[in-house]
Scaffold this motif. Structure first.
Motif, mmCIF file in Angstrom:
data_model
loop_
_atom_site.group_PDB
_atom_site.id
_atom_site.type_symbol
_atom_site.label_atom_id
_atom_site.label_comp_id
_atom_site.label_asym_id
_atom_site.label_seq_id
_atom_site.Cartn_x
_atom_site.Cartn_y
_atom_site.Cartn_z
ATOM 1 N N HIS A 181 36.578 36.766 122.966
ATOM 2 C CA HIS A 181 35.818 35.692 122.349
ATOM 3 C C HIS A 181 34.330 36.011 122.425
ATOM 4 O O HIS A 181 33.909 36.902 123.160
ATOM 5 C CB HIS A 181 36.129 34.336 122.987
ATOM 6 N N LEU A 182 33.550 35.257 121.670
ATOM 7 C CA LEU A 182 32.102 35.401 121.683
ATOM 8 C C LEU A 182 31.492 34.393 122.641
ATOM 9 O O LEU A 182 31.944 33.251 122.721
ATOM 10 C CB LEU A 182 31.518 35.147 120.287
ATOM 11 N N ASP A 183 30.442 34.807 123.328
ATOM 12 C CA ASP A 183 29.558 33.893 124.028
ATOM 13 C C ASP A 183 28.308 33.796 123.168
ATOM 14 O O ASP A 183 27.610 34.806 122.975
ATOM 15 C CB ASP A 183 29.172 34.414 125.409
ATOM 16 N N LEU A 184 28.065 32.612 122.624
ATOM 17 C CA LEU A 184 26.889 32.385 121.796
ATOM 18 C C LEU A 184 25.813 31.750 122.658
ATOM 19 O O LEU A 184 26.039 30.694 123.260
ATOM 20 C CB LEU A 184 27.236 31.481 120.613
ATOM 21 N N TYR A 185 24.655 32.395 122.750
ATOM 22 C CA TYR A 185 23.569 31.911 123.586
ATOM 23 C C TYR A 185 22.690 30.972 122.769
ATOM 24 O O TYR A 185 22.379 31.255 121.607
ATOM 25 C CB TYR A 185 22.720 33.067 124.094
ATOM 26 N N MET B 132 18.828 27.772 117.584
ATOM 27 C CA MET B 132 19.211 29.063 117.048
ATOM 28 C C MET B 132 20.219 29.714 117.991
ATOM 29 O O MET B 132 19.987 29.821 119.183
ATOM 30 C CB MET B 132 17.969 29.943 116.915
ATOM 31 N N LEU B 133 21.319 30.157 117.436
ATOM 32 C CA LEU B 133 22.330 30.857 118.220
ATOM 33 C C LEU B 133 22.193 32.357 118.056
ATOM 34 O O LEU B 133 21.756 32.835 117.005
ATOM 35 C CB LEU B 133 23.733 30.468 117.746
ATOM 36 N N ARG B 134 22.579 33.081 119.081
ATOM 37 C CA ARG B 134 22.674 34.539 118.984
ATOM 38 C C ARG B 134 23.867 34.984 119.797
ATOM 39 O O ARG B 134 24.265 34.304 120.760
ATOM 40 C CB ARG B 134 21.401 35.230 119.460
ATOM 41 N N ILE B 135 24.471 36.089 119.406
ATOM 42 C CA ILE B 135 25.578 36.621 120.190
ATOM 43 C C ILE B 135 24.984 37.233 121.449
ATOM 44 O O ILE B 135 24.210 38.174 121.387
ATOM 45 C CB ILE B 135 26.383 37.669 119.402
ATOM 46 N N GLY B 136 25.343 36.671 122.577
ATOM 47 C CA GLY B 136 24.853 37.175 123.855
ATOM 48 C C GLY B 136 25.847 38.122 124.486
ATOM 49 O O GLY B 136 25.483 39.168 124.990
ATOM 50 N N SER B 137 27.120 37.754 124.436
ATOM 51 C CA SER B 137 28.172 38.584 125.000
ATOM 52 C C SER B 137 29.412 38.524 124.133
ATOM 53 O O SER B 137 29.735 37.470 123.584
ATOM 54 C CB SER B 137 28.588 38.106 126.399
ATOM 55 N N ILE B 138 30.067 39.638 124.052
ATOM 56 C CA ILE B 138 31.422 39.690 123.529
ATOM 57 C C ILE B 138 32.292 39.794 124.773
ATOM 58 O O ILE B 138 32.128 40.717 125.570
ATOM 59 C CB ILE B 138 31.618 40.892 122.596
#
Length: 125
Positions: free
Chosen positions: A66-70, A1-7
């Motif tokens: 960019h997005l960092d996807l955790y 499962m991915l989640r947006i951790g950082s923009i």
């Protein structure tokens, strides 16, 4: 499962960006910022981090955000994303990199970061 951790937000002036985005979003630095890097988090409640990084490119000439996807299992998520049409990006990784750079179908880059959920420590209740 991915989640947006950082923009991840590329800027020319980190200090100015900290002031602006902290006021605009009611965020605050997670820890003492450096001259070229800061992480902002919501003062209250939840939400993604805003990682501010110094860049030398101009916004009109280069992708600066960019997005960092955790992911708890980054390898599995990377393979899933590649199957959805993402592609690997050539990148100079530091030796301790916990991320992989991919691009979406339009060439927009993003990072998949290995970020395991911390398990409660039964000795510290």
């Amino acid at each position: 499962m991915l989640r947006i951790g950082s923009i991840v937000w590329g800027v020319g002036d980190v200090s100015r960006a900290i002031q602006f985005w902290s006021a605009a979003l009611d965020y605050e630095p997670l820890r003492k910022p450096s001259i070229d890097w800061a992480i902002l988090v919501p003062r209250t409640g939840g939400g993604p981090q805003l990682a501010i990084t110094a860049v030398t490119s101009q916004a009109q000439d280069h992708q600066r955000h960019h997005l960092d996807l955790y992911a708890e299992d980054a390898s599995a998520e990377i393979e899933r994303l590649l199957g959805l049409g993402a592609s690997r990006v050539e990148w100079r990784y530091p030796p301790d990199a916990d991320y992989v750079v991919l691009a979406d179908a339009d060439g927009n880059t993003f990072c998949v970061v290995e970020k395991r959920t911390a398990k409660p420590d039964p000795d510290h209740v």
